[in-house]
Scaffold this active site. Structure first.
Site, short mmCIF file in Angstrom:
data_model
loop_
_atom_site.label_atom_id
_atom_site.label_comp_id
_atom_site.label_asym_id
_atom_site.label_seq_id
_atom_site.Cartn_x
_atom_site.Cartn_y
_atom_site.Cartn_z
CE LYS A 1 -3.42 0.40 -0.21
NZ LYS A 1 -4.61 0.60 -0.96
CG HIS B 1 -9.86 -3.90 -3.30
ND1 HIS B 1 -9.82 -2.95 -2.29
CD2 HIS B 1 -11.13 -3.92 -3.73
CE1 HIS B 1 -11.01 -2.42 -2.17
NE2 HIS B 1 -11.83 -2.98 -3.02
O1 GKR Z 1 -7.13 -0.51 4.21
O2 GKR Z 1 -6.15 1.40 3.94
C1 GKR Z 1 -6.68 0.39 3.50
C2 GKR Z 1 -6.76 0.19 2.00
O3 GKR Z 1 -6.24 1.30 1.35
C3 GKR Z 1 -8.17 -0.09 1.55
O4 GKR Z 1 -9.06 0.83 2.11
C4 GKR Z 1 -8.35 -0.07 0.06
O5 GKR Z 1 -9.70 -0.14 -0.22
O6 GKR Z 1 -7.04 -2.07 0.00
C5 GKR Z 1 -7.84 -1.23 -0.69
C6 GKR Z 1 -7.24 -0.91 -2.04
O7 GKR Z 1 -6.78 -1.83 -2.68
O8 GKR Z 1 -7.27 0.24 -2.48
MG MG Z 2 -6.37 -0.68 -4.43
#
Ligand code: GKR
Ligand code: MG
Length: 421
Positions: A192, A319
């Site tokens: 991420k 995701h």
């Molecule tokens: O959990 O912070 C998080 C992620 O950024 C999530 O909210 C996203 O929806 O994992 C997700 C993504 O692939 O963008």
């Molecule tokens: Mg994503």
């Protein structure tokens, strides 16, 4: 055979501890929220669903739950009409924005989704077959997942460090990856991004490549970069990442980048509803769609999305957001019954320390979860744990996902990074 009817529906909000995971809009709060949906029938069956629990979403789930008794759990079109009637004109997407990352225009798919999953669970239990059989049958008996790496603080401010410790540079990310790979056996990794300058995030990916020469890697900054920066990152990471996920916001921005790189672009941000598919295909903006049955209106709609991706030659994966075992079970059945799942799904599952399904069914081996073979979703609620997580909801004080608000309580000058670099 008499038709069973829905007799009772219970929606229980729960909270579970979540580490300080950083992202483009801020940082995860100490508690992640989910709603557990239980649909009972007059024949004694119980179906389960799991979804977001921001308070606006909870209110909508409660309103649907109130009108479901008497409904036939096999009548999914009727269920959708019921949900649409209950929502009326109140269809704004609030409650499913992932802390402000998404602009969801209709609540219908996200409100319908957990009830659809619960009804499919009931149908499959009535037939004494695994839920994947209702989606065309499992084409694989194990579903591979990607280890999901996050920049993170050592602990929530004012609390002791968590077991993962800090990850704020390439060494920290590689150490986190080691823990994921050693503990769960993941055969691919997703980082991420959208947290640090893109050069630093590229360096983390390169460090992962050096540590794991053979593992497929992906980087997801949730639209933090300009189209030009995205092209530069794609040039740097060509041959290193299997795809870049949402480097820049919007179909137009993604199309600009896609026209200038051979690195596939994936999205769970600019194609999040069926109405986005045609413009994305026309612009050749996206090579991989990341589905999410919570957002796309349940398992059958997600299967339909799989067919559309196949038709247009697009890759497909999934995701995730912070979730518990009912969601994981649904993801596993869907993925098992999706022939053209071209990349490992991602999951937040290793980040949680509590669950409310009976242990044993959903274990990770070599980064994959065996598809449950029992009836329905194949998971049962642990009622004691459900009680614990519900008590946590009642006392934790969090009522919606607010990554930015929480971050600003710690760093008052923080602004979301979207398309900043
Ligand atoms: O959990 O912070 C998080 C992620 O950024 C999530 O909210 C996203 O929806 O994992 C997700 C993504 O692939 O963008
Ligand atoms: Mg994503």
């Amino acid at each position: 055979m008499t038709r069973s009817r829905i007799s009772r529906v219970v929606v229980t909000p729960v909270a579970f501890a979540d580490p300080p995971l950083l992202n483009v809009v801020g940082v995860h709060q100490p508690w992640a929220l989910r709603a557990i949906v239980e649909v009972h029938t007059d024949s004694g069956l119980l179906g389960l669903g799991e979804i977001y629990a921001d308070e606006i979403h909870l209110a909508r789930l409660g309103a649907v739950a109130a009108v479901l008794p008497g409904h036939d759990p096999f009548d999914l079109h009727g269920l959708r009409r019921l949900v649409a009637d209950v929502l009326g004109r109140e269809t704004g997407g609030g409650g499913a924005s992932f802390g402000g990352m998404l602009d969801v225009s209709s609540a219908l798919p996200t409100v319908y989704s957990p009830f659809e999953v619960a009804c499919l669970d009931i149908q499959a239990r009535a037939l004494d077959r695994p839920l994947s059989d209702l989606l065309g049958g499992a084409v694989r008996d194990r579903v591979p997942f990607s280890g999901y790496l996050f920049y993170k603080w050592a602990g929530h401010p004012g609390q002791p460090d968590d077991e993962w410790g800090a990850a704020l540079d390439p060494d920290g990310i590689v150490a986190q990856a080691q823990r994921m790979v050693d503990g769960w056996g993941f055969g691919s990794l997703k980082l991420k991004g959208g947290v640090l300058h893109p050069d630093e995030e590229c360096a983390a990916i390169e460090a992962l490549r050096a540590a794991y020469p053979d593992l497929p890697l992906r980087l997801d900054p949730n639209g933090a970069w300009t189209p030009e920066t995205s092209v530069r990152v794609a040039e740097r990471l060509a041959g290193v990442v299997e795809y870049l996920e949402d480097p820049t916001p919007g179909i137009g921005g993604m199309a600009y980048v896609a026209a200038r790189t051979d690195v596939p672009l994936a999205t769970n941000m600019c194609v999040i509803a069926f109405e986005h598919v045609a413009p994305a295909v026309a612009a050749d903006a996206v090579q991989v769609v990341l589905s999410d049955h919570h957002l796309w209106g349940g398992l059958r709609s997600s299967a339909l999305l799989g067919g559309i991706c196949e038709t247009f030659g697009m890759g497909l994966s999934m995701h995730s957001n912070s979730h518990l075992g009912v969601s994981l079970a649904a993801m596993v059945h869907l993925a098992a019954a999706t022939p053209n799942l071209t990349y490992a799904c991602d999951t937040h599952y290793p980040w949680k320390t509590q669950d409310l399904v009976t242990p044993g069914v959903l274990s990770f081996e070599d980064g994959a979860v065996a598809v449950p073979t029992g009836p329905g979703l194949g998971v049962e609620l642990d009622r004691d744990q459900l009680g614990v997580l519900h008590e946590q909801y009642l006392t934790c004080g969090v009522r919606r996902r607010e990554d930015t608000v929480y971050m600003q309580s710690i760093q008052p000058d923080f602004t979301p990074n979207t398309s900043r670099w």
